[in-house]
Design a protein around this motif. Structure first.
Motif, PDB file in Angstrom:
ATOM      1  N   GLY A   1       0.833  -1.213   0.000  1.00 26.48           N
ATOM      2  CA  GLY A   1       0.000   0.000   0.000  1.00 26.48           C
ATOM      3  C   GLY A   1       0.862   1.255   0.000  1.00 26.48           C
ATOM      4  O   GLY A   1       2.023   1.237  -0.419  1.00 26.48           O
ATOM      5  N   ALA A   2       0.287   2.349   0.510  1.00 23.56           N
ATOM      6  CA  ALA A   2       0.980   3.642   0.490  1.00 23.56           C
ATOM      7  C   ALA A   2       2.339   3.543   1.171  1.00 23.56           C
ATOM      8  O   ALA A   2       3.350   4.026   0.651  1.00 23.56           O
ATOM      9  CB  ALA A   2       0.107   4.680   1.185  1.00 23.56           C
TER      10      ALA A   2
ATOM     11  N   ASP B   1       0.575  -8.938  -2.286  1.00 27.41           N
ATOM     12  CA  ASP B   1      -0.542  -8.039  -1.978  1.00 27.41           C
ATOM     13  C   ASP B   1      -1.815  -8.700  -2.508  1.00 27.41           C
ATOM     14  O   ASP B   1      -1.784  -9.358  -3.550  1.00 27.41           O
ATOM     15  CB  ASP B   1      -0.362  -6.653  -2.614  1.00 27.41           C
ATOM     16  CG  ASP B   1      -1.243  -5.604  -1.937  1.00 27.41           C
ATOM     17  OD1 ASP B   1      -0.697  -4.734  -1.223  1.00 27.41           O
ATOM     18  OD2 ASP B   1      -2.485  -5.683  -2.085  1.00 27.41           O
TER      19      ASP B   1
ATOM     20  N   SER C   1       4.045  -5.222   5.990  1.00 29.23           N
ATOM     21  CA  SER C   1       3.607  -3.814   5.920  1.00 29.23           C
ATOM     22  C   SER C   1       2.171  -3.756   5.415  1.00 29.23           C
ATOM     23  O   SER C   1       1.809  -2.878   4.636  1.00 29.23           O
ATOM     24  CB  SER C   1       4.544  -3.003   5.028  1.00 29.23           C
ATOM     25  OG  SER C   1       4.559  -3.538   3.733  1.00 29.23           O
TER      26      SER C   1
ATOM     27  N   PRO D   1      -2.136  -3.887   6.662  1.00 23.58           N
ATOM     28  CA  PRO D   1      -2.836  -3.163   7.728  1.00 23.58           C
ATOM     29  C   PRO D   1      -2.664  -3.797   9.116  1.00 23.58           C
ATOM     30  O   PRO D   1      -2.444  -5.011   9.240  1.00 23.58           O
ATOM     31  CB  PRO D   1      -4.305  -3.227   7.271  1.00 23.58           C
ATOM     32  CG  PRO D   1      -4.221  -3.376   5.786  1.00 23.58           C
ATOM     33  CD  PRO D   1      -3.018  -4.231   5.540  1.00 23.58           C
TER      34      PRO D   1
HETATM   35  N1  LIG Z   1       6.652   3.355   9.826  1.00 18.95           N
HETATM   36  C1  LIG Z   1       5.918   4.318   9.313  1.00 18.95           C
HETATM   37  O1  LIG Z   1       6.311   5.484   9.277  1.00 18.95           O
HETATM   38  C2  LIG Z   1       4.588   3.986   8.716  1.00 18.95           C
HETATM   39  C3  LIG Z   1       3.914   4.930   7.964  1.00 18.95           C
HETATM   40  C4  LIG Z   1       2.680   4.595   7.428  1.00 18.95           C
HETATM   41  C5  LIG Z   1       2.145   3.336   7.671  1.00 18.95           C
HETATM   42  N2  LIG Z   1       2.830   2.447   8.418  1.00 18.95           N
HETATM   43  C6  LIG Z   1       2.261   1.108   8.696  1.00 18.95           C
HETATM   44  O2  LIG Z   1       2.448   0.294   7.538  1.00 18.95           O
HETATM   45  C7  LIG Z   1       1.348  -0.595   7.390  1.00 18.95           C
HETATM   46  C8  LIG Z   1       0.727  -0.404   6.016  1.00 18.95           C
HETATM   47  O3  LIG Z   1       0.273   0.914   5.892  1.00 18.95           O
HETATM   48  P1  LIG Z   1      -0.201   1.473   4.462  1.00 18.95           P
HETATM   49  O4  LIG Z   1      -0.367   2.926   4.641  1.00 18.95           O
HETATM   50  O5  LIG Z   1       0.719   1.001   3.398  1.00 18.95           O
HETATM   51  O6  LIG Z   1      -1.628   0.765   4.317  1.00 18.95           O
HETATM   52  P2  LIG Z   1      -2.542   0.679   3.011  1.00 18.95           P
HETATM   53  O7  LIG Z   1      -3.927   0.474   3.498  1.00 18.95           O
HETATM   54  O8  LIG Z   1      -2.239   1.816   2.098  1.00 18.95           O
HETATM   55  O9  LIG Z   1      -2.064  -0.641   2.263  1.00 18.95           O
HETATM   56  C9  LIG Z   1      -2.197  -1.911   2.788  1.00 18.95           C
HETATM   57  C10 LIG Z   1      -1.943  -2.907   1.644  1.00 18.95           C
HETATM   58  O10 LIG Z   1      -1.910  -4.209   2.215  1.00 18.95           O
HETATM   59  C11 LIG Z   1      -2.640  -5.080   1.352  1.00 18.95           C
HETATM   60  N3  LIG Z   1      -3.093  -6.218   2.163  1.00 18.95           N
HETATM   61  C12 LIG Z   1      -4.092  -6.249   3.086  1.00 18.95           C
HETATM   62  N4  LIG Z   1      -4.163  -7.462   3.656  1.00 18.95           N
HETATM   63  C13 LIG Z   1      -3.203  -8.218   3.077  1.00 18.95           C
HETATM   64  C14 LIG Z   1      -2.767  -9.571   3.228  1.00 18.95           C
HETATM   65  N5  LIG Z   1      -3.363 -10.386   4.117  1.00 18.95           N
HETATM   66  N6  LIG Z   1      -1.769 -10.030   2.459  1.00 18.95           N
HETATM   67  C15 LIG Z   1      -1.160  -9.212   1.548  1.00 18.95           C
HETATM   68  N7  LIG Z   1      -1.527  -7.909   1.349  1.00 18.95           N
HETATM   69  C16 LIG Z   1      -2.517  -7.431   2.128  1.00 18.95           C
HETATM   70  C17 LIG Z   1      -3.755  -4.232   0.785  1.00 18.95           C
HETATM   71  O11 LIG Z   1      -4.246  -4.784  -0.430  1.00 18.95           O
HETATM   72  C18 LIG Z   1      -3.045  -2.881   0.589  1.00 18.95           C
HETATM   73  O12 LIG Z   1      -2.470  -2.767  -0.709  1.00 18.95           O
HETATM   74  C19 LIG Z   1       0.401  -0.291   8.542  1.00 18.95           C
HETATM   75  O13 LIG Z   1       0.677  -1.160   9.595  1.00 18.95           O
HETATM   76  C20 LIG Z   1       0.774   1.119   8.950  1.00 18.95           C
HETATM   77  O14 LIG Z   1       0.507   1.398  10.305  1.00 18.95           O
HETATM   78  C21 LIG Z   1       4.035   2.723   8.942  1.00 18.95           C
END
Ligand SMILES: NC(=O)c1ccc[n+]([C@@H]2O[C@H](COP(=O)([O-])OP(=O)(O)OC[C@H]3O[C@@H](n4cnc5c(N)ncnc54)[C@H](O)[C@@H]3O)[C@@H](O)[C@H]2O)c1
Length: 372
Positions: free
Chosen positions: A13-14, A36, A73, A75
């Motif tokens: 994801g993002a 993903d 990484s 949710p």
């Molecule tokens: N360290 C940091 O600074 C930081 C910053 C932002 C987010 N995060 C963390 O990173 C993680 C992801 O955040 P994000 O913003 O990328 O979320 P997001 O919602 O943008 O993306 C999540 C991705 O995971 C995929 N996904 C969901 N379940 C899945 C599974 N079982 N198997 C494979 N893929 C799966 C989804 O399809 C999606 O593309 C979260 O835990 C968030 O808290 C950390």
């Protein structure tokens, strides 16, 4: 050291994109496979980083026995089941913050990693930030004097999540940073917040931590705010500092300023407020995410316990769980030792509109004002 560490990433994801891009660019490891659920995200990864992709962790484990480490990484709700599966497959695991969504799951993962001799690291990014490491050194050197209080702001008009509130989404950063720089856990925690956009999902939270020795910390988090602020202020008895992570440069400033306490004034002397020089330390410019993964890879290669290990993750989840409890009780302080409401189990006191100074008050206890 043998061949480069082969790594798989789950969740594109993002943030997962940053994670995969970073691992792809690092010479210390090989990004072999990404997973993903979403096909468009998988295609994007294939195009950008020339990696193989699969839909699930199950497929990754079945088709890529060569990977030794899995980076999760996806949710927050998926962290516990995916980390457990990867540990049971004898992989070393990096899991993004928040480690888990409750203390029980964090304890179970920590015990599982220990039992199987696996490295389990939590993505507490700020513990790898050059500015935060400098702050920690400055505090430990005694240069700031006694630390009085810390406050952080992590606000902007940003990604509003539907599966977790701003507390669980943002506060792991601030909490891990505060625990790391102080080297101390709070005694109790109090949180108040509001859900304006979605029912039951707080957009803004004000979180207060109370430590032994009268130290305090305050965390303001919101994804509903006109400013992008990522700042930390530390006030000590000798000096103060401000870390502004949203600034393009000169992120850390140390103020040789303070106020003399009455105890150190001689008889009859007024309390002095002092405004001294501002020092701007030079910081290395390496991306904190790269420093974080370099640390993870080093821990995997040399079987070293990570700085942000599962115990560190557990400490943060314990505070988040207590803060959530406090949030649901409209700010009552919750003890980190017992999990109970702090300062004894007093019901709210009722007072008349005229202030009654003799009433025995309990700090942080709600007061109902009766309209006579
Ligand atoms: N360290 C940091 O600074 C930081 C910053 C932002 C987010 N995060 C963390 O990173 C993680 C992801 O955040 P994000 O913003 O990328 O979320 P997001 O919602 O943008 O993306 C999540 C991705 O995971 C995929 N996904 C969901 N379940 C899945 C599974 N079982 N198997 C494979 N893929 C799966 C989804 O399809 C999606 O593309 C979260 O835990 C968030 O808290 C950390």
């Amino acid at each position: 050291m043998g061949a480069r560490l082969k790594v798989g990433v789950v969740g594109l994801g993002a943030w997962g994109c940053n994670v995969a891009r970073c691992l792809y660019e690092m010479p210390e490891c090989d990004l072999v496979v990404c997973s993903d659920l979403n096909e468009a995200r998988r295609s994007m990864a294939e195009r950008n980083w020339n990696v193989q992709t699969v839909a699930s962790l199950d497929e990754m484990l079945a088709q890529h026995a060569e990977i030794r480490a899995v980076v999760i990484s996806s949710p927050a709700i998926t962290h516990y089941p995916l980390a457990k599966k990867a540990l049971l497959a004898d992989k070393d695991v990096f899991v993004e913050k928040p480690f888990t969504l409750n203390v029980r799951d964090a304890e179970e993962l920590s015990a599982l990693a220990a039992a199987r001799g696996r490295i389990l690291m939590v993505g507490h990014l700020l513990e790898y930030h050059p500015a935060v490491n400098r702050i920690r050194e400055i505090i430990q050197s005694g240069d700031l004097g006694e630390i009085y209080y810390i406050y952080t702001q992590r606000v902007n008009l940003g990604r509003i999540r539907g599966d977790e509130n701003a507390l669980w989404s943002f506060a792991p950063h601030d909490l891990s940073q505060i625990l790391y720089i102080l080297g101390e856990d709070p005694v109790d925690v109090s949180a108040r917040g509001q859900s304006f956009i979605q029912d039951g999902i707080e957009d803004v939270v004000f979180l207060s931590l109370f430590f032994a020795n009268r130290r305090m910390a305050h965390i303001h988090i919101s994804w509903l705010d006109p400013h992008k602020m990522r700042s930390t202020t530390v006030v000590g008895s000798k000096k103060m500092l401000v870390f502004d992570d949203a600034a393009a440069s000169e992120k850390l400033r140390i103020y040789d300023s303070g106020a003399q306490s009455p105890a150190t004034c001689s008889y009859g002397e007024a309390i002095q407020v002092r405004f001294g020089d501002i020092q701007i330390p030079h910081l290395i410019a390496t991306e904190p995410l790269k420093l974080e993964f370099q640390h993870f890879i080093n821990c995997v290669e040399h079987r070293i316990t990570p700085r942000s290990d599962s115990q560190d993750g557990l400490r943060v989840v314990r505070i988040l769980e207590a803060a959530q409890k406090s949030l649901e009780m409209d700010g009552l302080p919750v003890s980190l030792h017992s999990g109970a409401v702090s300062k004894a189990l007093h019901p709210p006191q009722t007072i008349n509109r005229q202030w009654t100074p003799s009433l025995p008050m309990v700090p942080g206890m709600p007061v109902v004002v009766a309209h006579s």
